[in-house]
Scaffold this motif. Structure first.
Motif: not given
Length: 432
Positions: A34, A40-41, A43, A56-57, A73
């Motif tokens: 992070k 940006e994201e 999961k 991840t993106y 992305r």
């Protein structure tokens, strides 16, 4: 009783300690991911192969030379073994949905107990910019994508890095090393061609000498039989394509003919046993089922899952042609020249010229340098015709060709002496 209770207390305490450390490790990795500004994201993903796994993106410029033109992305999957372990960067040439599976693990990560940073290629699946402007789908931009991802994740994984990819992913591994020679310590391209033109010209002669004359004759006899039975098989073919809702830029008889031409390439590429080929006396049902199993007509659709690849092939990666000579009297077309542009590249790119700068850049890099690279090829794979098998006088770069191998050639499929040599080299390089 006290002597019986003490071990239980100790075991419970140890369990809590291990659980706490494990959760701390997960939290630590997630927090590290992070902190990467471009992500940006994130999961979590289920995995049976790794301690942790995330999708991840990663925000990338559509054009790395001009970041102001926008971003997209890019899907990047991270599979974690340990912060002190080597990291395998998978330079996927297509979409990466298969890497989401819980049991996914590439060969090198398994052999070397390594982390994975898996990068889906731009313009495929979830890594497709919107709008899809084809001018930015270039090898240079894909290399810069990988450079950005590697640079970011090296803050998390500071150990040795190995880039690897299969087929078009192997091409991507090669060109990435040519653009950024110092990004990774080791590169392992599998079955990776280095084509010199849109119809390279080396594949057709390869198919005329591969394996044995007897095997080649059996393949050609099957192709001729499919053409000779066109009157009865073409209606079936047309119905099959209609049922599948396939759409083409030409008539279905030409697609039928092209599938016959593709048959020999596809059969050798995937190592289909020659014994699977039906005899010429077989029924229409048997011949037709085998024909479609090897040379599926979706390959020639005007818009399909491989369109982005065909754009790259026509622009700078190169491809192969077909030798129509043995089949001319049965074909509805005089030749197959230019089939990629005419049928499989988006119509607005129909006049796009092939740029030879990329192949020249990669070939020059490999000739003039000696990075730690291992190339794996299959002897009978038509893509090996354009493989990097011409390297000479190198101290570090190695080429291994699996005898009788196909496009499925891997380190694990090599003869034992080759396997041992390849693994010894990899472990030696990681220890340096």
């Amino acid at each position: 009783m006290k002597q019986l209770r003490m071990p239980r207390v100790v075991l419970f305490a140890l369990f809590l300690l291990v659980a706490t450390v494990s959760l701390w490790g997960q939290s630590d990795l997630l927090q590290k991911i992070k902190t990467i500004p471009a992500i940006e994201e994130v999961k979590p993903l289920e995995t049976s192969e790794f301690a942790q796994k995330y999708v991840t993106y990663f925000s990338q410029p559509v054009d790395h030379r001009h970041p102001e033109k926008g971003s997209f992305r890019q899907r990047v999957i991270v599979a974690h073994v340990g912060f002190d372990c080597p990291t395998v960067m998978v330079t996927e040439g297509y979409g990466g949905a298969y890497a989401l599976r819980p049991k996914y693990r590439d060969e090198l990560s398994k052999l070397l107990n390594a982390n994975i940073v898996f990068v889906e290629h731009r313009y495929f699946l979830e890594s497709t910019p919107q709008p899809k402007d084809w001018q930015y789908l270039t090898a240079e931009n894909s290399a810069y994508d990988l450079h950005a991802v590697a640079t970011a994740f090296k803050a998390i994984y500071p150990g040795k890095w190995i880039s690897t990819g299969i087929s078009k992913g192997g091409q991507t591994t090669m060109l990435y090393r040519a653009f950024f020679p110092d990004d990774v310590d080791i590169s392992v391209p599998y079955v990776a061609p280095l084509c010199y033109n849109i119809e390279d010209g080396r594949h057709e002669p390869f198919l005329q000498r591969v394996s044995t004359a007897e095997n080649r004759q059996k393949i050609q006899a099957f192709q001729l039989e499919i053409l000779k039975r066109k009157a009865t098989l073409l209606p079936r073919f047309e119905q099959y394509c209609r049922d599948k809702n396939y759409a083409y830029r030409t008539n279905l008889e030409e697609i039928y003919d092209l599938c016959v031409l593709e048959y020999s390439f596809a059969l050798w590429q995937w190592g289909t046993p020659i014994t699977d080929i039906p005899d010429s006396s077989a029924t229409d049902d048997v011949l037709f089922a085998h024909f479609l199993a090897i040379s599926e007509p979706s390959y020639f659709e005007k818009e399909g899952t491989n369109t982005s690849f065909f754009v790259q092939a026509a622009r700078e990666l190169g491809y192969y042609g077909y030798d129509t000579t043995p089949f001319k009297q049965y074909l509805s077309i005089p030749n197959a020249k230019g089939y990629l542009h005419r049928l499989m590249v988006p119509e607005e790119l129909g006049r796009m010229k092939f740029d030879k700068h990329l192949s020249k850049k990669v070939a020059k890099f490999l000739r003039k340098n000696d990075p730690k690279m291992i190339f794996i090829y299959g002897e009978n794979d038509p893509w090996t015709a354009a493989g990097v098998t011409w390297l000479e006088g190198k101290q570090q770069m190695r080429v291994f060709v699996q005898p009788g191998g196909s496009h499925l050639a891997r380190i694990g499929t090599l003869p034992q002496p080759m396997q041992t040599e390849a693994l010894t080299l990899l472990k030696q390089w990681l220890a340096e």
